[in-house]
Design a protein around this motif. Structure first.
Motif, PDB file in Angstrom:
ATOM      1  N   LEU A 113      -7.581   2.086  -2.000  1.00 25.22           N
ATOM      2  CA  LEU A 113      -6.567   2.470  -1.145  1.00 25.22           C
ATOM      3  C   LEU A 113      -7.073   3.586  -0.528  1.00 25.22           C
ATOM      4  N   ILE A 114      -8.267   4.239  -1.992  1.00 26.76           N
ATOM      5  CA  ILE A 114      -8.877   5.703  -1.221  1.00 26.76           C
ATOM      6  C   ILE A 114      -9.801   5.999  -0.523  1.00 26.76           C
TER       7      ILE A 114
ATOM      8  N   GLN B 135       0.358   4.465  -2.751  1.00 24.17           N
ATOM      9  CA  GLN B 135       0.102   5.325  -2.397  1.00 24.17           C
ATOM     10  C   GLN B 135       1.473   6.061  -2.403  1.00 24.17           C
ATOM     11  N   GLN B 136       2.609   6.040  -2.769  1.00 25.25           N
ATOM     12  CA  GLN B 136       3.824   6.654  -3.860  1.00 25.25           C
ATOM     13  C   GLN B 136       3.106   7.407  -5.293  1.00 25.25           C
TER      14      GLN B 136
ATOM     15  N   GLU C 116      -6.331   1.653  -7.018  1.00 28.77           N
ATOM     16  CA  GLU C 116      -5.763   3.211  -6.054  1.00 28.77           C
ATOM     17  C   GLU C 116      -6.931   2.982  -6.135  1.00 28.77           C
TER      18      GLU C 116
ATOM     19  N   PRO D 119      -8.830   3.607   3.318  1.00 29.66           N
ATOM     20  CA  PRO D 119      -7.339   3.935   3.457  1.00 29.66           C
ATOM     21  C   PRO D 119      -7.104   2.871   5.021  1.00 29.66           C
TER      22      PRO D 119
ATOM     23  N   LEU E 172       0.362   6.935  -6.745  1.00 30.76           N
ATOM     24  CA  LEU E 172      -0.628   8.166  -7.113  1.00 30.76           C
ATOM     25  C   LEU E 172      -0.793   9.125  -7.746  1.00 30.76           C
TER      26      LEU E 172
ATOM     27  N   HIS F  20       0.862  -1.172  -0.201  1.00 31.43           N
ATOM     28  CA  HIS F  20      -0.422   0.199   0.036  1.00 31.43           C
ATOM     29  C   HIS F  20       0.776   1.104   0.038  1.00 31.43           C
ATOM     30  N   GLU F  21       1.823   1.302   0.653  1.00 36.53           N
ATOM     31  CA  GLU F  21       2.957   2.245   0.795  1.00 36.53           C
ATOM     32  C   GLU F  21       3.545   2.847  -0.718  1.00 36.53           C
TER      33      GLU F  21
END
Length: 625
Positions: free
Chosen positions: A283-284, A255-256, A280, A287, A258, A251-252
């Motif tokens: 993840l949004i 996130q980077q 994606e 969260p 996105l 996930h990290e």
């Protein structure tokens, strides 16, 4: 000089909607031509190589009952089968199968090439030909003109298709396939509204790079269940699937990435499917979730290519790979191609009749993703309805409309033409208010009579259907009339954890108990076993269907009564009877929506968003009701 051909029906596009539309039209006797950009990609499974699932499996059973081909093709190419939702009631049971992608295409093409009245032409349709608001044919890129009395548009994601991987954009209708860039404009020239939608697909993985020992095995089922009511036993070896989960590290990295996602940097402006979101979007939207499930599924028997269900993405490919390597089983991952998103044109389905014919152009039909749906099954369901109606149009016969209490396909089409779409439409059991009536086990009872009427049913299907229907009736009648003595059956009941009898009773009273099944009871009641042994074909499926009818009879009867009550409103025709803009008794929103959609019946009007029960009451009063 253009080359000209003459057909009754022309189908544009050979995806799942197009294949069913063409096969259905030809089987009814219409001289039909299926036009596709690439004959080697007929019925290509653009995303997941699977058919069915929640509610989708019911649709495929309905297609099969109508004489369609998807169920038979799926059974012939299935490499894993499962009946989903077994822990719930039979209204929720949904078949699903992984298929061999290459064999699926080969099987469909073989069937189409050997369908009487059906021709195939490899070309791109660039223009519809319309005379006095009536379709008269299509023109192709190579200069051929196909004259037809009905045309079915099933172009899928190819209309001005644009693929995205990170900031890279490539025109195309599918990976490595060209987009159709002229047809949308030709259709829009006649006042038909269109917009853009988006969907996506995941990365494809080389099986040789996967550490399967770090995954959980998910095996299929090998019992009698299948998709088609007339298929033999599945012929191919059955393969497993595997499951794993994402994690914090994954996930990290995502996130980077996105800011480079076309979904979130403004590159893609169209709306994607809510119920099949990209990683994606997960993840949004969620969260708080530290992991998301992933399903690794085989693409076929003779390939190392695997499909990663749950990881749809349009992020740059290096980010997709880097993130996946943080999952233990994918630490050495090698991929065949990255996931990508695709944008494409669709046409507002509220511009269609329930036959899927355009309200603006007589004889022009739309089916599949061009109507704003997502999924092979939703597309194929629309395709067979559009194909039958196109053929009926040519023969001057009455139209074919499925109602909401008859089929999930009826729910699907009614939702599309009544409510429209603001995101890719996906079918769920919750969308059907009569889902106890619309079970996967009884799709043939509900719909095969239509197949017999329109000529899409083979002789074999008709014979087997009539035998099954007769045998179900025999089983139910036997259970109503055959009595058992309490002293003979009580030991069995007590062993099954069921209350003992104090006197004799009919078999139907015993089988109505939730803990008692026909399979167990037939071992105790010899007459019942003899009855079952006398069923020569579709034995297990027939017994199951009869048991469901008996056990759920109260619920079925109640829902059927509700459906019949609603049919009274369906019978009240209102199309053309009102100038809604002049009806000041209606709300402003109701006037606008009713004017735009111009519903056929009062019941359809009541399902339009923004039309309230009080608005329906006004219309009833104005009708003198």
């Amino acid at each position: 000089m253009d080359t000209e051909f003459h057909f009754d029906v022309v189908v544009v596009g050979a995806g799942h909607a197009g294949c069913e539309a063409a096969a259905a039209a030809a089987r009814t006797g219409a001289k039909t031509c299926l036009i596709t950009i690439d004959m080697n990609k007929i019925a290509q499974m653009s995303c997941n190589p699977a058919i069915g699932g929640i509610a989708k499996g019911q649709i495929v059973r309905e297609i099969d009952a109508l004489g369609g081909q998807t169920g038979e093709v799926t059974d012939a190419t299935a490499i894993q089968f499962r009946m989903l939702n077994r822990s719930k009631g039979p209204a929720m049971w949904s078949p699903r199968a992984q298929c061999d992608r290459t064999r699926f295409i080969k099987e469909w093409r073989h069937r189409l090439e050997n369908t009487e009245n059906l021709s195939i032409w490899q070309d791109e349709v660039t223009e519809i030909i319309v005379e006095k608001d009536t379709i008269s044919g299509v023109r192709t890129l190579w200069g051929a003109i196909f004259h037809a009395r009905a045309v079915v548009i099933t172009a899928g994601t190819f209309l001005n298709g644009l693929m995205h991987v990170g900031q890279k954009q490539v025109p195309g209708g599918r990976c490595a396939e060209p987009a159709a860039t002229l047809l949308t404009e030709s259709i829009a020239n006649y006042g038909i509204r269109y917009a853009r939608m988006k969907t996506g697909t995941p990365v494809r993985i080389d099986a040789r790079s996967v550490h399967f020992e770090d995954m959980d095995l998910q095996s299929g089922e090998t019992d009698y269940h299948r998709f088609s009511y007339i298929s033999p036993t599945r012929p191919l070896p059955q393969l497993p699937c595997w499951t794993c989960n994402t994690n914090k590290e994954v996930h990290e990295i995502l996130q980077q990435g996105l800011p480079y996602s076309p979904l979130y940097n403004g590159q893609i402006k169209s709306i994607g499917p809510r119920y099949c979101p990209s990683i994606e979007t997960k993840l949004i939207t969620f969260p708080e979730r530290e992991q998301h499930p992933l399903f690794l599924e085989p693409e076929g028997l003779d390939t190392n290519e695997l499909y990663l269900n749950g990881f749809s993405s349009s992020l740059p490919m290096n980010i997709q790979i880097e993130a996946l390597k943080k999952i233990p089983c994918f630490r050495d991952i090698i991929i065949y191609r990255p996931g990508y998103a695709i944008e494409y044109d669709f046409f507002d389905p509220t511009q269609l009749k329930h036959t899927l014919e355009s309200k603006k152009i007589d004889g022009l039909y739309f089916a599949g993703q061009v109507n704003g749906t997502t999924g092979y099954e939703e597309a194929a369901g629309q395709g067979i309805v559009a194909g039958i109606n196109a053929a009926m149009k040519c023969g001057g016969n009455s139209s074919f409309i499925l109602h909401r209490d008859e089929a999930y396909i009826g729910v699907l089409i009614d939702d599309l033409v009544t409510k429209g779409v603001d995101e890719p439409y996906r079918m769920f059991t919750s969308r059907a208010e009569y889902r106890i009536l619309l079970r996967q086990d009884n799709a043939d009872i509900r719909l095969t009579p239509y197949a017999e009427k329109f000529g899409t049913a083979t002789k074999e299907r008709t014979i087997r259907f009539n035998n099954k229907k007769e045998n179900i009736g025999k089983i139910i009648d036997f259970c109503k009339n055959f009595s058992v003595k309490y002293d003979q059956i009580n030991p069995f009941l007590e062993k099954a954890g069921s209350a003992p009898l104090r006197g004799g009773c009919k078999i139907i009273d015993i089988i109505n108990r939730p803990e008692i099944s026909f399979s167990a009871l037939s071992e105790e009641v010899n007459a019942l076993k003899c009855l079952f042994d006398g069923i020569e074909t579709d034995k297990e499926e027939t017994i199951e269907a009869a048991e469901i009818e008996i056990k759920y009879n109260g619920y079925i009867s109640r829902e059927r009564a509700l459906a019949e009550k609603m049919q009274r409103l369906e019978s009240i025709k209102i199309k053309g009877r009102f100038n809604y803009e002049e009806l000041t008794q209606l709300s402003t929103e109701a006037r606008q929506k009713l004017s735009a959609i111009d519903p056929e019946t009062l019941a359809q009007a009541g399902r339009i968003p923004g039309v309230s029960p009080s608005d329906i009451s006004v219309l009833l009063i104005l009708l003198g009701r």
